[in-house]
Design a protein around this motif. Structure first.
Motif, PDB file in Angstrom:
ATOM      1  N   GLN A  26      49.275  -8.331  14.557  1.00  0.00           N
ATOM      2  CA  GLN A  26      48.549  -7.102  14.850  1.00  0.00           C
ATOM      3  C   GLN A  26      47.745  -7.259  16.133  1.00  0.00           C
ATOM      4  O   GLN A  26      47.091  -8.271  16.346  1.00  0.00           O
ATOM      5  CB  GLN A  26      47.613  -6.754  13.688  1.00  0.00           C
ATOM      6  N   VAL A  27      47.786  -6.232  16.959  1.00  0.00           N
ATOM      7  CA  VAL A  27      47.045  -6.272  18.210  1.00  0.00           C
ATOM      8  C   VAL A  27      45.576  -5.976  17.937  1.00  0.00           C
ATOM      9  O   VAL A  27      45.241  -5.165  17.067  1.00  0.00           O
ATOM     10  CB  VAL A  27      47.628  -5.265  19.229  1.00  0.00           C
ATOM     11  N   GLU A  28      44.695  -6.645  18.637  1.00  0.00           N
ATOM     12  CA  GLU A  28      43.257  -6.424  18.522  1.00  0.00           C
ATOM     13  C   GLU A  28      42.701  -5.984  19.870  1.00  0.00           C
ATOM     14  O   GLU A  28      43.212  -6.375  20.916  1.00  0.00           O
ATOM     15  CB  GLU A  28      42.536  -7.698  18.067  1.00  0.00           C
ATOM     16  N   GLU A  29      41.659  -5.171  19.829  1.00  0.00           N
ATOM     17  CA  GLU A  29      41.007  -4.769  21.068  1.00  0.00           C
ATOM     18  C   GLU A  29      40.297  -5.962  21.693  1.00  0.00           C
ATOM     19  O   GLU A  29      39.754  -6.819  20.995  1.00  0.00           O
ATOM     20  CB  GLU A  29      39.995  -3.645  20.807  1.00  0.00           C
ATOM     21  N   VAL A  30      40.299  -6.017  23.027  1.00  0.00           N
ATOM     22  CA  VAL A  30      39.616  -7.078  23.762  1.00  0.00           C
ATOM     23  C   VAL A  30      38.375  -6.473  24.410  1.00  0.00           C
ATOM     24  O   VAL A  30      38.459  -5.461  25.116  1.00  0.00           O
ATOM     25  CB  VAL A  30      40.537  -7.675  24.847  1.00  0.00           C
ATOM     26  N   ASN A  31      37.225  -7.068  24.140  1.00  0.00           N
ATOM     27  CA  ASN A  31      35.975  -6.572  24.708  1.00  0.00           C
ATOM     28  C   ASN A  31      35.757  -7.133  26.106  1.00  0.00           C
ATOM     29  O   ASN A  31      36.234  -8.222  26.429  1.00  0.00           O
ATOM     30  CB  ASN A  31      34.808  -6.917  23.789  1.00  0.00           C
ATOM     31  N   PRO A  32      35.025  -6.413  26.949  1.00  0.00           N
ATOM     32  CA  PRO A  32      34.941  -6.762  28.374  1.00  0.00           C
ATOM     33  C   PRO A  32      33.984  -7.907  28.653  1.00  0.00           C
ATOM     34  O   PRO A  32      33.131  -8.243  27.815  1.00  0.00           O
ATOM     35  CB  PRO A  32      34.428  -5.463  29.002  1.00  0.00           C
ATOM     36  N   PRO A  33      34.070  -8.505  29.844  1.00  0.00           N
ATOM     37  CA  PRO A  33      33.089  -9.510  30.269  1.00  0.00           C
ATOM     38  C   PRO A  33      31.751  -8.845  30.588  1.00  0.00           C
ATOM     39  O   PRO A  33      31.639  -7.609  30.597  1.00  0.00           O
ATOM     40  CB  PRO A  33      33.737 -10.116  31.529  1.00  0.00           C
ATOM     41  N   ASP A  34      30.743  -9.656  30.889  1.00  0.00           N
ATOM     42  CA  ASP A  34      29.382  -9.148  31.066  1.00  0.00           C
ATOM     43  C   ASP A  34      29.242  -8.146  32.210  1.00  0.00           C
ATOM     44  O   ASP A  34      28.363  -7.288  32.169  1.00  0.00           O
ATOM     45  CB  ASP A  34      28.417 -10.317  31.312  1.00  0.00           C
ATOM     46  N   TYR A  35      30.074  -8.252  33.241  1.00  0.00           N
ATOM     47  CA  TYR A  35      29.873  -7.374  34.393  1.00  0.00           C
ATOM     48  C   TYR A  35      30.498  -5.986  34.211  1.00  0.00           C
ATOM     49  O   TYR A  35      30.317  -5.112  35.063  1.00  0.00           O
ATOM     50  CB  TYR A  35      30.405  -8.038  35.672  1.00  0.00           C
TER      51      TYR A  35
END
Length: 422
Positions: A26-35
């Motif tokens: 299952q694909v999962e969402e990837v959260n962004p880096p700090d910037y």
């Protein structure tokens, strides 16, 4: 040490094994880096951070890059099955046009202490002309080096079925004061449901949070072409509590929820200390169910004129065991649980603290407890659970007819627990 030798046959079997793992994962969402900050993702008529749009409607993604480099970003769109496993469809079967294109629309911040570039992507556009079919999609954003920056899920539906939704108090007397149950009736004049226990799937979502869903309930009864779902615990959600909130549209003056303000390199907004609400009686407090809105006083274009401030959160509480951690939770960061949301305990003042860099606006948030041993999030551990809580519910209905190759979303229904009944 002996080397592991693989024959051609075993090598092929190994590759097939790896392929099978990838094909069913299952694909999962990837959260962004700090910037990367302030990701807003919505359809043309949906102000939620979880776009659920009718086939043919437009989709809009916006975000800020705070590194001041005016970076190039690229996007791709992928299609997935009901359970978010990869589809067997080829890209031209679900997408008219091209993806893997550069996001060309961006502006730099104006008259702000924190410099940033504001990016905006709208679909359809000249390259990506339309999405051909309903179902589950994932939009991914990459940098100039081809590295994945972040990804977000969205859904596209067709109006082929009527989805009636009503919210009831729990049928289990043990949780009658704490849970809310979702009843569903699905009917269609356009489709004849063949073997609905296998061809029809449902997804129940509370407050547009994909971390808080109930999936794949089977119809309990079939009356003609009506599918009826009247479950007990299987279709019950914890009621939770109303979200806390603050507003800092005037970054130089105290607003709702803000105790004091200080200007250093950037503005610092100190919120009033919050308390544990688990044992306190329920109090109605209007909220926007975890969402947020970017807004700035005296700004013609908040997208580029709203500034960033360090927002200081604090929670009065005894220290929890080491395997439990307290986190700030809300749509402003896609309900992520990570180090940036973790509260640090101050033994001297007996208080949890954290600070987050957020764009000016109106924000809903709550405190949740994360269990390191189980990986589970308890939304009610600090806020409490009450059946009276106003929550928003959406129900998506998926349909894959016998012999079909993908899962269509044939209907969308919704209800609010403000009208909850026994």
């Amino acid at each position: 040490m002996k080397k592991l030798l693989m024959t051609p046959k075993s090598h092929i079997l190994f590759l097939l094994f790896l392929f099978s793992i990838d094909a069913f994962s299952q694909v999962e969402e990837v959260n962004p880096p700090d910037y990367i900050k302030t990701i807003t993702f919505k359809g043309s008529t949906n102000e939620s951070q979880l776009p659920i749009l009718r086939l043919g409607e437009k989709l809009q993604l916006e975000f800020d890059a705070l590194n001041g480099n005016e970076d190039d970003f690229y996007y791709t769109i992928e299609y997935f099955n009901f359970d978010w496993t990869p589809t067997i469809l080829a890209r031209p079967e679900y997408l008219d046009g091209f993806d893997n294109q550069r996001i060309r629309n961006y502006e730099n911040s104006f008259n702000t202490y924190q410099i940033y570039s504001h990016y905006k992507l709208t679909i359809p556009n000249e390259s990506t002309k339309r999405l051909k079919i309903s179902g589950n999609y994932l939009l991914s954003v990459f940098d100039n080096y081809g590295e994945l920056v972040f990804s977000r899920k969205f859904m596209v539906y067709e109006s082929l079925a009527n989805v009636g939704v009503s919210i009831k108090r729990s049928r289990d007397v043990t949780f009658v004061k704490e849970k809310q149950t979702v009843d569903i009736i699905i009917a269609s004049n356009n489709l004849q449901f063949n073997n609905p226990e296998k061809t029809v799937k449902t997804l129940l979502i509370q407050n547009n949070n994909l971390n808080n869903t109930i999936s794949d309930l089977k119809p309990m009864y079939t009356l003609g072409n009506q599918l009826i779902y009247k479950y007990g615990n299987e279709a019950s959600f914890w009621g939770g509590n109303e979200y806390l909130y603050f507003e800092n549209k005037d970054i130089r003056g105290a607003n709702s929820g803000i105790r004091s303000i200080e200007l250093k390199d950037l503005y610092h907004n100190y919120l009033y200390a919050n308390i544990i609400r688990t044992t306190r009686p329920y109090t109605y407090n209007p909220d926007i169910n975890g969402n947020f809105l970017v807004t700035a006083l005296d700004a013609e274009n908040p997208d580029i004129e709203a500034d960033y401030a360090w927002v200081h959160f604090s929670l009065l509480s005894d220290k929890l065991p080491d395997y439990l951690s307290v986190h700030i939770y809300g749509n402003f960061n896609n309900y992520a649980i990570d180090e940036s949301t973790k509260m640090i305990y101050d033994d001297m003042d007996q208080i949890y603290r954290n600070q987050m860099l957020l764009k000016q606006g109106f924000y809903n948030y709550k405190y949740v407890v994360y269990d390191d041993n189980t990986g589970l999030v308890d939304e009610g551990a600090i806020s409490g659970n009450f059946y009276e809580t106003e929550n928003d519910y959406k129900v998506l209905v998926y349909y894959r007819d016998l012999g079909a190759r993908f899962d269509r979303i044939i209907g969308l229904g919704g209800a609010n627990s403000v009208n909850i009944s026994n």
